[in-house]
Design an enzyme around this catalytic site. Structure first.
Site, mmCIF file in Angstrom:
data_model
loop_
_atom_site.group_PDB
_atom_site.id
_atom_site.type_symbol
_atom_site.label_atom_id
_atom_site.label_comp_id
_atom_site.label_asym_id
_atom_site.label_seq_id
_atom_site.Cartn_x
_atom_site.Cartn_y
_atom_site.Cartn_z
ATOM 1 N N HIS A 93 0.852 -1.269 0.058
ATOM 2 C CA HIS A 93 -0.078 -0.062 -0.066
ATOM 3 C C HIS A 93 0.724 1.265 -0.009
ATOM 4 O O HIS A 93 2.110 1.282 0.276
ATOM 5 C CB HIS A 93 -1.154 -0.032 1.135
ATOM 6 C CG HIS A 93 -0.177 -0.353 2.536
ATOM 7 N ND1 HIS A 93 0.495 0.269 3.374
ATOM 8 C CD2 HIS A 93 -0.304 -1.683 3.052
ATOM 9 C CE1 HIS A 93 0.964 -0.309 4.289
ATOM 10 N NE2 HIS A 93 0.311 -1.525 4.342
HETATM 11 P P1 TYD Z 1 -1.750 -3.383 7.401
HETATM 12 O O1 TYD Z 1 -1.209 -1.864 7.551
HETATM 13 O O2 TYD Z 1 -2.524 -3.617 6.118
HETATM 14 O O3 TYD Z 1 -0.541 -4.447 7.530
HETATM 15 P P2 TYD Z 1 0.932 -4.368 6.651
HETATM 16 O O4 TYD Z 1 1.913 -4.137 7.871
HETATM 17 O O5 TYD Z 1 0.831 -5.781 5.960
HETATM 18 O O6 TYD Z 1 1.042 -3.284 5.770
HETATM 19 O O7 TYD Z 1 -2.767 -3.618 8.706
HETATM 20 C C1 TYD Z 1 -3.184 -4.984 8.500
HETATM 21 C C2 TYD Z 1 -4.473 -4.738 9.682
HETATM 22 O O8 TYD Z 1 -4.113 -4.406 10.912
HETATM 23 C C3 TYD Z 1 -5.669 -3.900 9.162
HETATM 24 O O9 TYD Z 1 -6.853 -4.577 9.299
HETATM 25 C C4 TYD Z 1 -5.463 -2.708 9.873
HETATM 26 C C5 TYD Z 1 -4.742 -3.165 11.134
HETATM 27 N N1 TYD Z 1 -3.734 -2.159 11.830
HETATM 28 C C6 TYD Z 1 -4.360 -1.363 13.013
HETATM 29 O O10 TYD Z 1 -5.473 -1.550 13.441
HETATM 30 N N2 TYD Z 1 -3.567 -0.314 13.557
HETATM 31 C C7 TYD Z 1 -2.132 -0.333 13.022
HETATM 32 O O11 TYD Z 1 -1.531 0.633 13.614
HETATM 33 C C8 TYD Z 1 -1.881 -0.839 12.058
HETATM 34 C C9 TYD Z 1 -0.551 -0.760 11.283
HETATM 35 C C10 TYD Z 1 -2.568 -1.916 11.333
#
Ligand code: TYD
Length: 143
Positions: free
Chosen positions: A54
């Site tokens: 993302h």
């Molecule tokens: P995401 O940022 O998409 O994960 P990645 O590390 O793979 O980029 O987040 C995964 C899930 O966790 C999403 O449902 C949102 C949640 N999340 C939170 O609730 N708080 C946070 O600070 C973060 C980073 C993610």
């Protein structure tokens, strides 16, 4: 000038060496160019898994391999750069508006991320085509 992959920086953090074990510390606005508003970490990542995938409208991050190793792939819509991380006293500063993916996690890897804002889903761009449109429209300058 728009922010690009070349605005990412590997930062060597202070390391207090001691035969009882080493100590590293990070202060917002000193070792990294933002106030730390949130910390999150990835762990127990299965082999072959990818994280990230993302872009962000505002968020800046600082990514550290606290344990083990993984690779951060940064993409500005034109160029990509890979940053292998494997030391707990180095971190990668990722300015805003860039797409990131994390891959090649070793077993036992812990990825700690210091973030410039609280979690806000509205700041995410999760669709790559939308990200490219955003980059073409909103090419933010390096401050
Ligand atoms: P995401 O940022 O998409 O994960 P990645 O590390 O793979 O980029 O987040 C995964 C899930 O966790 C999403 O449902 C949102 C949640 N999340 C939170 O609730 N708080 C946070 O600070 C973060 C980073 C993610």
């Amino acid at each position: 000038m728009a922010i690009t992959v070349d605005d990412c920086r590997l930062v060597e953090l202070p390391k207090v060496q001691d035969n009882r074990g080493n100590l590293t510390f990070i202060e917002g606005k000193r070792h990294i160019p933002f106030e730390i508003k949130r910390v999150y970490y990835l762990y127990d990542v299965p082999g072959g898994a990818f994280r990230g995938g993302h872009g962000h409208r505002e968020l800046q991050e600082f990514i550290i391999a606290m344990s083990g190793s993984f690779t951060v792939v940064i993409d500005d819509g034109r160029s990509k750069r890979k940053f292998p991380l494997n030391r707990s006293y180095f971190g990668l500063y990722v300015p805003t508006t860039l797409w990131r993916e994390l891959e090649d996690f070793s077993s036992g890897a812990v990825c700690t991320v210091l973030a410039s804002t609280p979690y806000n889903e509205a700041d995410y761009i999760r669709d790559y085509r939308e990200f490219l449109e955003f980059r073409n429209r909103d090419v933010r300058s390096v401050s």
